[in-house]
Design an enzyme around this catalytic site. Structure first.
Site, mmCIF file in Angstrom:
data_model
loop_
_atom_site.group_PDB
_atom_site.id
_atom_site.type_symbol
_atom_site.label_atom_id
_atom_site.label_comp_id
_atom_site.label_asym_id
_atom_site.label_seq_id
_atom_site.Cartn_x
_atom_site.Cartn_y
_atom_site.Cartn_z
ATOM 1 C CG PHE A 153 -1.976 -1.102 1.165
ATOM 2 C CD1 PHE A 153 -3.018 -1.049 0.255
ATOM 3 C CD2 PHE A 153 -1.879 -2.198 2.002
ATOM 4 C CE1 PHE A 153 -3.963 -2.074 0.187
ATOM 5 C CE2 PHE A 153 -2.810 -3.224 1.951
ATOM 6 C CZ PHE A 153 -3.862 -3.165 1.043
ATOM 7 C CG LEU A 154 5.025 1.372 -1.748
ATOM 8 C CD1 LEU A 154 5.325 2.473 -2.735
ATOM 9 C CD2 LEU A 154 6.281 0.582 -1.480
ATOM 10 N NE ARG A 155 0.562 7.033 1.574
ATOM 11 C CZ ARG A 155 0.251 7.575 2.740
ATOM 12 N NH1 ARG A 155 -0.612 8.573 2.801
ATOM 13 N NH2 ARG A 155 0.801 7.151 3.860
ATOM 14 C CD GLU A 156 5.708 6.068 -7.712
ATOM 15 O OE1 GLU A 156 6.153 7.110 -8.214
ATOM 16 O OE2 GLU A 156 5.296 5.108 -8.384
ATOM 17 C CG ASN A 212 -4.695 1.251 -5.552
ATOM 18 O OD1 ASN A 212 -4.413 1.771 -4.484
ATOM 19 N ND2 ASN A 212 -3.789 0.684 -6.321
ATOM 20 C CG PHE A 253 -6.660 10.181 -1.601
ATOM 21 C CD1 PHE A 253 -5.738 10.242 -0.566
ATOM 22 C CD2 PHE A 253 -6.250 9.661 -2.810
ATOM 23 C CE1 PHE A 253 -4.434 9.793 -0.734
ATOM 24 C CE2 PHE A 253 -4.954 9.204 -2.992
ATOM 25 C CZ PHE A 253 -4.048 9.274 -1.945
ATOM 26 C CG LEU A 254 -12.486 14.237 -0.097
ATOM 27 C CD1 LEU A 254 -13.335 14.713 1.079
ATOM 28 C CD2 LEU A 254 -13.411 13.790 -1.244
ATOM 29 C CB CYS A 264 -0.681 2.647 -8.531
ATOM 30 S SG CYS A 264 1.028 2.339 -8.110
ATOM 31 C CE LYS A 324 2.795 10.156 -4.965
ATOM 32 N NZ LYS A 324 2.201 9.387 -3.892
HETATM 33 C C1 UGA Z 1 -1.363 4.761 -4.757
HETATM 34 C C2 UGA Z 1 -2.020 4.439 -3.404
HETATM 35 O O1 UGA Z 1 -2.230 5.630 -2.655
HETATM 36 C C3 UGA Z 1 -1.145 3.483 -2.577
HETATM 37 O O2 UGA Z 1 -1.802 3.133 -1.383
HETATM 38 C C4 UGA Z 1 -0.877 2.227 -3.416
HETATM 39 O O3 UGA Z 1 -0.006 1.345 -2.734
HETATM 40 C C5 UGA Z 1 -0.251 2.609 -4.738
HETATM 41 O O4 UGA Z 1 -1.106 3.533 -5.448
HETATM 42 C C6 UGA Z 1 -0.069 1.348 -5.550
HETATM 43 O O5 UGA Z 1 -1.057 0.715 -5.917
HETATM 44 O O6 UGA Z 1 1.067 0.916 -5.724
HETATM 45 P P1 UGA Z 1 0.612 6.431 -5.527
HETATM 46 O O7 UGA Z 1 0.322 5.972 -6.922
HETATM 47 O O8 UGA Z 1 2.014 6.526 -5.068
HETATM 48 O O9 UGA Z 1 -0.143 5.454 -4.476
HETATM 49 O O10 UGA Z 1 -0.006 7.876 -5.410
HETATM 50 P P2 UGA Z 1 -1.158 8.614 -4.568
HETATM 51 O O11 UGA Z 1 -0.559 9.382 -3.473
HETATM 52 O O12 UGA Z 1 -2.244 7.675 -4.231
HETATM 53 O O13 UGA Z 1 -1.678 9.655 -5.674
HETATM 54 C C7 UGA Z 1 -2.249 9.191 -6.891
HETATM 55 C C8 UGA Z 1 -2.679 10.358 -7.753
HETATM 56 O O14 UGA Z 1 -3.817 10.999 -7.193
HETATM 57 C C9 UGA Z 1 -1.626 11.466 -7.933
HETATM 58 O O15 UGA Z 1 -1.630 11.860 -9.291
HETATM 59 C C10 UGA Z 1 -2.114 12.585 -7.044
HETATM 60 O O16 UGA Z 1 -1.711 13.858 -7.476
HETATM 61 C C11 UGA Z 1 -3.624 12.409 -7.171
HETATM 62 N N1 UGA Z 1 -4.388 12.951 -6.024
HETATM 63 C C12 UGA Z 1 -4.219 12.442 -4.775
HETATM 64 C C13 UGA Z 1 -5.304 13.968 -6.248
HETATM 65 O O17 UGA Z 1 -5.486 14.462 -7.391
HETATM 66 N N2 UGA Z 1 -6.052 14.432 -5.187
HETATM 67 C C14 UGA Z 1 -5.914 13.926 -3.939
HETATM 68 O O18 UGA Z 1 -6.642 14.380 -3.018
HETATM 69 C C15 UGA Z 1 -4.975 12.913 -3.724
#
Ligand code: UGA
Length: 437
Positions: A153-156, A212, A253-254, A264, A324
């Protein structure tokens, strides 16, 4: 314990380094010789805050070494984490050729009693496939090899923290012995009260998709709200805050903006939609979540057109190229989707990103890049903020205004204070926020 990690992408390398950090003896394998050479020097092949330090410590302590030979990496292993890539295939489904190949190779060398952990993001049903490969190719020890689903569940950008202090550890398995081995793997984290969820393999695999997809849905909901707020004269940030103050909804995430990207969510959502349909369940909500997401880029383009009229021949400064903040990853980056669209319409796009410059240039060769935001803004007809890098909040807006040809700014990540931008002389637009008065 002896741990082997197959594949050193984001998930694999972070798994290897964190397993070493909690005391295991780890060998990480990858077929990419060039990458292995970089890793052997203690350097991470991608930007991830804190990773270099942890990598260096793991190598120095002798807890982590790298190999390009599966036999060398897996011989004597108690646990083998399969972390190879699962790129999207032409039809959108995850391509699992690398998972199959890795399984075939690994089971040639492991001893009876080894636990094979599926760690790559894979569609539900993959563990059953791995078990079938084992049954076909190693019938002699198939009964004593254990397949486990242990989604990551890691986030980059926060991956080190997510690995060493996860919200929860999810283990799906079919035997008590496998659960016990996985408990021993994670014992140092369990001792720090990290929650462990044990379930069956299908539930574990499906939970990863469910998480996800739900997170992507939350973001798309916020982006759809942004569209409505723009029409109704409301402010999406305030609406999101009010929604999030209900603990049943939560603040995370809003954030409305340019939408979700990365390696991902886009891949996982499509794979989940196709999987649901293959299982005989139509899940149009997922397609709608994807549609709303791509609409965010269309909206940004419309806002740009309203700033500069025709894009043809216009110079656009694009601040932020990664998908991001906190990463140099540009895969499925909304910023680059936007850049491509602008270039297709004849604009000259000068990008700037604190970390993703080189990756962006590899992905989009027609992009021009600057080494700082001010050079990007020089002569620009519009400045667009496309990634939520916190340092963009500290930009000298007066200087940017002086350098730009037109006083136009589209803040597609709602990063700046609209009043400050207006005070600096910009005609400022953002996503779903009330116009500054
Ligand atoms: C995501 C999940 O958050 C992790 O839990 C999961 O392990 C990972 O996918 C995976 O499946 O490997 P990640 O892709 O690193 O992690 O990025 P997120 O932080 O989730 O952001 C995803 C996208 O959503 C980014 O483009 C970010 O800018 C966007 N975002 C995020 C928004 O537009 N608004 C938000 O409120 C949050």
């Amino acid at each position: 314990m002896h741990i082997s990690v197959i594949g050193t992408g984001h998930v694999g390398l972070l798994t290897a380094v964190s397993m070493a950090a909690i005391g295991h003896d780890v060998v990480a394998e990858d077929i990419d010789h060039e990458k292995m050479e970089i890793l052997q020097l203690g350097r991470a092949p991608f930007f991830e805050p804190g990773l270099d330090v942890l990598l260096d410590e793991a190598i120095r302590s002798g807890k982590l070494r790298f190999s390009t030979d599966v036999e060398d990496a897996t011989q004597g292993a108690d646990v083998v984490f399969i972390c190879v890539g699962t790129p999207a295939g032409a039809n959108g489904e995850a391509n699992l050729v690398a998972v199959e190949k890795a399984t075939q190779e690994v089971i040639r060398h492991v001893r009876p009693g080894t636990v094979l952990v599926e760690k790559s993001t894979v569609p539900a049903g993959t563990a059953a496939r791995i078990e079938r490969v084992i049954a076909m190719e190693r019938p002699d020890i198939a009964a004593e090899l254990y397949v486990v689903s242990n989604p990551e569940f890691l986030r980059e950008g926060r991956a080190v923290q997510d690995c060493l202090e996860p919200d929860r550890i999810l283990v799906g398995a079919g035997s008590r012995r496998a659960f016990n081995v996985m408990r021993r793997v994670y014992q140092p984290l369990l001792d720090k009260n990290v929650a462990l969820i044990e379930t069956n393999i299908s539930t574990s695999e499906l939970s990863k998709h469910a998480c996800n997809a739900f997170l992507a849905l939350k973001i798309s909901y916020a982006n759809a709200m942004a569209r409505i707020c723009e029409r109704a004269g409301a402010d999406v940030e305030a609406v999101a805050e009010i929604m999030g103050s209900d603990p049943r909804i939560g603040q995370d995430f809003l954030k409305a903006g340019l939408g979700w990207g990365g390696y991902c969510f886009p891949k996982d959502l499509t794979a989940f939609r196709l999987l649901a349909s293959r299982l005989g369940y139509d899940f149009p909500l997922l397609a709608e979540v994807e549609r709303i997401n791509s609409e965010a880029v269309d909206v940004a383009i419309e806002k740009l057109r309203s700033c500069v009229w025709n894009l043809e021949g216009k110079r656009i400064a694009l601040l932020g190229l990664s998908f991001k903040a906190g990463t140099d990853d540009v895969r499925f980056s909304p910023a680059l989707v936007l850049a491509r669209r602008m270039i297709e319409e004849g604009a000259v796009v000068i990008g700037y990103d604190p970390e993703a410059r080189n990756n962006a240039l590899k992905e989009l060769t027609s992009l021009k890049v600057a080494t700082n935001p001010y050079d990007a803004a020089r002569g620009a007809h519009c400045i667009v903020i496309a990634t939520d890098w916190p340092e963009f909040r500290d930009l000298d807006l007066a200087k940017l205004r002086e350098l730009a040809t037109y006083p136009m700014m589209v803040d597609a990540r709602n990063l700046l204070d609209p009043l400050e931008a207006k005070k600096a002389g910009f005609h400022y637009d953002s996503m779903g926020r009330s116009a500054p008065s």
